[in-house]
Design a protein around this motif. Structure first.
Motif, PDB file in Angstrom:
ATOM      1  N   ASP A 160       0.912  -1.181  -0.003  1.00 37.04           N
ATOM      2  CA  ASP A 160      -0.293  -0.029   0.039  1.00 37.04           C
ATOM      3  C   ASP A 160       0.875   1.314  -0.084  1.00 37.04           C
ATOM      4  O   ASP A 160       0.559   2.121  -0.603  1.00 37.04           O
ATOM      5  CB  ASP A 160      -0.817  -0.160   1.236  1.00 37.04           C
ATOM      6  CG  ASP A 160      -1.897  -1.019   1.159  1.00 37.04           C
ATOM      7  OD1 ASP A 160      -2.322  -1.511   0.123  1.00 37.04           O
ATOM      8  OD2 ASP A 160      -2.682  -1.305   2.226  1.00 37.04           O
ATOM      9  N   LEU A 161       1.953   1.336   0.774  1.00 41.20           N
ATOM     10  CA  LEU A 161       2.782   2.513   0.797  1.00 41.20           C
ATOM     11  C   LEU A 161       3.508   2.706  -0.384  1.00 41.20           C
ATOM     12  O   LEU A 161       3.597   3.475  -1.211  1.00 41.20           O
ATOM     13  CB  LEU A 161       3.816   2.221   2.090  1.00 41.20           C
ATOM     14  CG  LEU A 161       4.788   3.058   1.983  1.00 41.20           C
ATOM     15  CD1 LEU A 161       4.363   4.572   2.486  1.00 41.20           C
ATOM     16  CD2 LEU A 161       5.875   3.044   3.168  1.00 41.20           C
ATOM     17  N   LEU A 162       4.040   1.691  -1.122  1.00 44.14           N
ATOM     18  CA  LEU A 162       4.820   1.622  -2.220  1.00 44.14           C
ATOM     19  C   LEU A 162       3.770   2.093  -3.377  1.00 44.14           C
ATOM     20  O   LEU A 162       4.054   3.108  -4.321  1.00 44.14           O
ATOM     21  CB  LEU A 162       5.481   0.325  -2.681  1.00 44.14           C
ATOM     22  CG  LEU A 162       6.079   0.182  -3.998  1.00 44.14           C
ATOM     23  CD1 LEU A 162       7.455   1.407  -4.103  1.00 44.14           C
ATOM     24  CD2 LEU A 162       6.608  -1.178  -4.348  1.00 44.14           C
ATOM     25  N   HIS A 163       2.514   1.700  -3.609  1.00 44.30           N
ATOM     26  CA  HIS A 163       1.835   1.892  -4.391  1.00 44.30           C
ATOM     27  C   HIS A 163       1.128   3.250  -4.229  1.00 44.30           C
ATOM     28  O   HIS A 163       1.045   4.130  -5.425  1.00 44.30           O
ATOM     29  CB  HIS A 163       0.426   0.911  -4.264  1.00 44.30           C
ATOM     30  CG  HIS A 163      -0.738   1.263  -5.384  1.00 44.30           C
ATOM     31  ND1 HIS A 163      -1.719   1.992  -5.293  1.00 44.30           N
ATOM     32  CD2 HIS A 163      -0.545   1.041  -6.857  1.00 44.30           C
ATOM     33  CE1 HIS A 163      -2.583   2.121  -6.289  1.00 44.30           C
ATOM     34  NE2 HIS A 163      -1.777   1.445  -7.202  1.00 44.30           N
ATOM     35  N   LEU A 164       0.789   3.905  -3.093  1.00 45.04           N
ATOM     36  CA  LEU A 164       0.468   5.307  -2.904  1.00 45.04           C
ATOM     37  C   LEU A 164       1.554   6.411  -3.617  1.00 45.04           C
ATOM     38  O   LEU A 164       1.163   6.944  -4.262  1.00 45.04           O
ATOM     39  CB  LEU A 164       0.192   5.306  -1.635  1.00 45.04           C
ATOM     40  CG  LEU A 164      -0.010   7.017  -1.060  1.00 45.04           C
ATOM     41  CD1 LEU A 164      -1.294   7.324  -1.847  1.00 45.04           C
ATOM     42  CD2 LEU A 164      -0.173   6.985   0.274  1.00 45.04           C
ATOM     43  N   LEU A 165       2.729   5.889  -3.025  1.00 42.31           N
ATOM     44  CA  LEU A 165       3.936   6.994  -3.725  1.00 42.31           C
ATOM     45  C   LEU A 165       4.025   6.827  -5.006  1.00 42.31           C
ATOM     46  O   LEU A 165       4.304   7.741  -5.777  1.00 42.31           O
ATOM     47  CB  LEU A 165       5.010   6.258  -2.812  1.00 42.31           C
ATOM     48  CG  LEU A 165       5.459   6.644  -1.500  1.00 42.31           C
ATOM     49  CD1 LEU A 165       6.679   5.799  -1.030  1.00 42.31           C
ATOM     50  CD2 LEU A 165       5.401   8.126  -1.111  1.00 42.31           C
ATOM     51  N   ALA A 166       3.858   5.557  -5.586  1.00 40.20           N
ATOM     52  CA  ALA A 166       4.202   5.309  -6.983  1.00 40.20           C
ATOM     53  C   ALA A 166       2.888   6.151  -7.879  1.00 40.20           C
ATOM     54  O   ALA A 166       3.337   6.535  -9.236  1.00 40.20           O
ATOM     55  CB  ALA A 166       4.182   3.792  -7.533  1.00 40.20           C
ATOM     56  N   THR A 167       1.732   6.180  -7.443  1.00 37.87           N
ATOM     57  CA  THR A 167       0.884   6.691  -8.238  1.00 37.87           C
ATOM     58  C   THR A 167       0.775   8.317  -8.206  1.00 37.87           C
ATOM     59  O   THR A 167      -0.089   9.141  -8.969  1.00 37.87           O
ATOM     60  CB  THR A 167      -0.700   6.451  -7.707  1.00 37.87           C
ATOM     61  OG1 THR A 167      -0.608   6.660  -6.107  1.00 37.87           O
ATOM     62  CG2 THR A 167      -1.057   4.990  -7.691  1.00 37.87           C
ATOM     63  N   GLN A 168       1.547   9.021  -7.304  1.00 39.90           N
ATOM     64  CA  GLN A 168       1.842  10.284  -7.112  1.00 39.90           C
ATOM     65  C   GLN A 168       3.292  10.611  -7.022  1.00 39.90           C
ATOM     66  O   GLN A 168       3.925  11.146  -6.141  1.00 39.90           O
ATOM     67  CB  GLN A 168       1.116  10.806  -5.756  1.00 39.90           C
ATOM     68  CG  GLN A 168      -0.203  10.559  -5.818  1.00 39.90           C
ATOM     69  CD  GLN A 168      -1.089  11.129  -6.609  1.00 39.90           C
ATOM     70  OE1 GLN A 168      -0.649  12.469  -7.111  1.00 39.90           O
ATOM     71  NE2 GLN A 168      -2.264  10.670  -6.901  1.00 39.90           N
ATOM     72  N   LEU A 179       1.208   7.885   7.243  1.00 35.27           N
ATOM     73  CA  LEU A 179       0.650   7.219   8.638  1.00 35.27           C
ATOM     74  C   LEU A 179      -1.108   7.279   8.431  1.00 35.27           C
ATOM     75  O   LEU A 179      -1.760   6.609   8.417  1.00 35.27           O
ATOM     76  CB  LEU A 179       0.929   7.751  10.029  1.00 35.27           C
ATOM     77  CG  LEU A 179       2.312   7.374  10.486  1.00 35.27           C
ATOM     78  CD1 LEU A 179       2.337   8.214  11.805  1.00 35.27           C
ATOM     79  CD2 LEU A 179       2.240   5.802  10.765  1.00 35.27           C
ATOM     80  N   ASP A 180      -1.672   8.651   8.157  1.00 27.34           N
ATOM     81  CA  ASP A 180      -3.147   8.735   7.925  1.00 27.34           C
ATOM     82  C   ASP A 180      -3.659   7.912   6.834  1.00 27.34           C
ATOM     83  O   ASP A 180      -4.755   7.444   6.995  1.00 27.34           O
ATOM     84  CB  ASP A 180      -3.325  10.280   7.854  1.00 27.34           C
ATOM     85  CG  ASP A 180      -3.143  11.149   9.191  1.00 27.34           C
ATOM     86  OD1 ASP A 180      -3.066  10.236  10.215  1.00 27.34           O
ATOM     87  OD2 ASP A 180      -3.070  12.342   8.885  1.00 27.34           O
ATOM     88  N   ALA A 181      -2.930   7.951   5.781  1.00 30.01           N
ATOM     89  CA  ALA A 181      -3.380   7.332   4.398  1.00 30.01           C
ATOM     90  C   ALA A 181      -3.353   6.211   4.387  1.00 30.01           C
ATOM     91  O   ALA A 181      -4.187   5.210   4.114  1.00 30.01           O
ATOM     92  CB  ALA A 181      -2.743   7.954   3.086  1.00 30.01           C
ATOM     93  N   ILE A 182      -2.433   5.337   5.067  1.00 23.19           N
ATOM     94  CA  ILE A 182      -1.859   3.710   4.978  1.00 23.19           C
ATOM     95  C   ILE A 182      -2.488   3.282   6.265  1.00 23.19           C
ATOM     96  O   ILE A 182      -3.183   1.883   6.168  1.00 23.19           O
ATOM     97  CB  ILE A 182      -0.378   3.439   4.677  1.00 23.19           C
ATOM     98  CG1 ILE A 182      -0.032   4.222   3.695  1.00 23.19           C
ATOM     99  CG2 ILE A 182      -0.415   1.933   4.707  1.00 23.19           C
ATOM    100  CD1 ILE A 182      -0.582   3.782   2.094  1.00 23.19           C
ATOM    101  N   TRP A 183      -2.212   3.809   7.245  1.00 18.63           N
ATOM    102  CA  TRP A 183      -2.778   3.177   8.541  1.00 18.63           C
ATOM    103  C   TRP A 183      -4.011   3.646   9.001  1.00 18.63           C
ATOM    104  O   TRP A 183      -4.930   3.097   9.576  1.00 18.63           O
ATOM    105  CB  TRP A 183      -1.605   3.062   9.766  1.00 18.63           C
ATOM    106  CG  TRP A 183      -0.652   2.239   9.361  1.00 18.63           C
ATOM    107  CD1 TRP A 183      -0.408   1.086   9.600  1.00 18.63           C
ATOM    108  CD2 TRP A 183       0.752   2.361   8.453  1.00 18.63           C
ATOM    109  NE1 TRP A 183       0.900   0.529   9.413  1.00 18.63           N
ATOM    110  CE2 TRP A 183       1.429   1.522   8.590  1.00 18.63           C
ATOM    111  CE3 TRP A 183       1.185   3.493   7.741  1.00 18.63           C
ATOM    112  CZ2 TRP A 183       2.718   1.141   8.129  1.00 18.63           C
ATOM    113  CZ3 TRP A 183       2.379   3.557   7.401  1.00 18.63           C
ATOM    114  CH2 TRP A 183       3.189   2.242   7.193  1.00 18.63           C
ATOM    115  N   GLY A 184      -4.205   4.880   8.959  1.00 14.02           N
ATOM    116  CA  GLY A 184      -5.722   5.501   9.322  1.00 14.02           C
ATOM    117  C   GLY A 184      -5.961   5.374  10.784  1.00 14.02           C
ATOM    118  O   GLY A 184      -7.201   5.443  11.162  1.00 14.02           O
TER     119      GLY A 184
END
Length: 233
Positions: A160-168, A179-184
């Motif tokens: 999830d962390l890698l994918h979020l960074l890769a899309t932006q 922390l907010d985006a991945i773990w919430g």
């Protein structure tokens, strides 16, 4: 009807959870780790409620075993109120954390939130992401990452962390935002959780190609994705 597995050695706790979930979910139970893993191996579950203190195998070991094969949402329960326990649980693949004693209404709310998030992930339809002349390929629908054509086994949170960074790739993310985006989870604010996941991602990719660093550190701020074909680790 969604199927939930309750793993707890205390009958009273299993009974309490069963009462509050009865009618909305199909419930199965296990009172020890070996029985739990057998049930998980034999059938499908949409969510697992996992106590840490268990006979035969503790919750930590069960969580690790589940994450070797399955991407099932895991809600961990514990009577221990220590931040390091929460961070460790999240690091090894738990999706949420609830302390005993808890309000049943909060348990139900967290279960619903985890199931909603799971549905969103399964219905993800973004295009395949390719970087560095096909050096890295990310396939969102199957949550697969290939580096030099070889699959890398990331934990759910690492992916999830890698994918979020890769899309932006044009954005710099602070640790707090990640922390907010991945773990919430608002009560886990230790940014070392992000740092340890970034380190694990880099280490696993380095095993396939020593010169490629997909996550660039922005000192004093956070991280951003490195879309180049190589980069200093």
């Amino acid at each position: 009807m969604k199927k939930i597995l309750i793993i707890d050695d205390e009958w009273n706790m299993r009974n309490l959870i069963r009462i509050y979930l009865h009618g909305d979910y199909q419930i199965m139970e296990a009172e020890d780790g070996l029985k739990a893993l057998a049930l998980i191996s034999a059938g499908h579950f949409d969510l697992i409620i996992l106590d840490i203190m268990l006979p035969t195998l503790d919750g930590w070991e069960i969580c690790k075993e589940i994450r070797k094969e399955k991407d099932i949402p895991i809600l961990m329960l514990t009577a221990r109120n220590e931040l390091r326990d929460k961070i460790y649980g999240l690091d090894i693949g738990a999706d949420d954390y609830l302390e005993k004693p808890f309000e049943p209404e909060e348990l139900v709310a967290r279960i619903k939130a985890l199931l909603r998030r799971s549905v969103i992930n399964k219905n993800h339809t973004e295009n395949v992401l390719m970087f560095g002349d096909h050096l890295m390929i990310i396939k969102p629908k199957s949550r697969t990452v290939l580096v030099k054509g070889k699959k890398i086994d990331f934990t759910p949170k690492e992916y999830d962390l890698l994918h979020l960074l890769a899309t932006q790739p044009q954005l710099v993310f602070t640790r707090e935002l990640l922390l907010d985006a991945i773990w919430g989870i608002k009560d886990v604010r230790d940014t070392r959780t992000v740092d340890s996941h970034v380190k694990n991602i880099r280490t696993k990719i380095k095993e396939k190609t020593p010169t490629y660093n997909p996550i660039e550190t922005i000192w004093g701020v956070g991280y951003k994705f490195n879309a180049a074909a190589d980069g200093e680790l």
